[in-house]
Design an enzyme around this catalytic site. Sequence first.
Site, PDB file in Angstrom:
ATOM      1  N   ASP A 143      32.593  43.104  41.079  1.00 44.35           N
ATOM      2  CA  ASP A 143      33.824  43.795  40.718  1.00 44.35           C
ATOM      3  C   ASP A 143      33.627  45.258  41.128  1.00 44.35           C
ATOM      4  OD1 ASP A 143      36.305  44.353  39.434  1.00 44.35           O
ATOM      5  OD2 ASP A 143      35.208  45.057  37.684  1.00 44.35           O
ATOM      6  N   ASP A 182      35.618  48.645  39.847  1.00 43.78           N
ATOM      7  CA  ASP A 182      35.654  49.612  38.746  1.00 43.78           C
ATOM      8  C   ASP A 182      34.836  49.105  37.560  1.00 43.78           C
ATOM      9  OD1 ASP A 182      38.321  51.514  39.420  1.00 43.78           O
ATOM     10  OD2 ASP A 182      38.366  49.505  40.262  1.00 43.78           O
ATOM     11  N   ASP A 193      32.359  43.376  34.797  1.00 46.01           N
ATOM     12  CA  ASP A 193      32.284  43.950  33.449  1.00 46.01           C
ATOM     13  C   ASP A 193      33.482  43.568  32.586  1.00 46.01           C
ATOM     14  OD1 ASP A 193      33.937  47.093  33.415  1.00 46.01           O
ATOM     15  OD2 ASP A 193      33.992  45.662  35.069  1.00 46.01           O
TER      16      ASP A 193
END
Length: 225
Positions: A15, A17, A174
């Site tokens: 991922d 960000d 995250d």
Amino acid sequence: MSSVAFRGVRAVLFDLDGTLIDSAPDLGAAADGMRLRRGLPSKPLAEYRPHVGSGARGMLQVAFGMDAEHVNYEQYKEEFFVHYESCLTQRTRPFEEVDLLVSALLERGMRWGVVTNKAQRFTTPITRAMGMFDSAATVISGDTTPHAKPHPEPLLEAARRMSLLPAQCIYVGDDERDIRAGRSAGMWTVAARYGYLGAGADVASWGADAEVSSPLQVLQLLEPS
């Protein structure tokens, strides 16, 4: 960190960000600038940071207590996008250890790439501004395919572009939707506990194959080359 070694891995997907880059300062600044232009007092970055994973929706919720049902939401969202475009590389940096992780993966002959829900209009300028991404095998944005995570299609598209099977890939993220997408795609999944996570996130309930508390711990999940 989970003591597990993933077998047969040829690529690590991430991922963007909250996993590879800390974009919270620029995202928060764009939303906070909207407050300031309306004569409202500034809010600290610490209030914006936990909601970065929710994108514009999260930033507008913090800045104005506004949800997607608000009558002015679409207008405010586009205003936010315009302001974010103007500052998206000013304060955004890779997380500590990410550069070292990427170098180590390349040294092992591993490919790596990005699968993000961030739209290409933002992903492309950011990845072009950071030399680290020159070595990425693929970058899949939120609008590259007809679906966004937690749908598995963006991850499957990344595997196709690298001519790999999903089972040969790890996906690190995250957010719970990252783990859901990775599992649905048939990839190994790793939860990045150092990321934004979101308010009250129960990471253990996501069902990731492993968890890491720093980027370099990803290397410990790979079989020795």
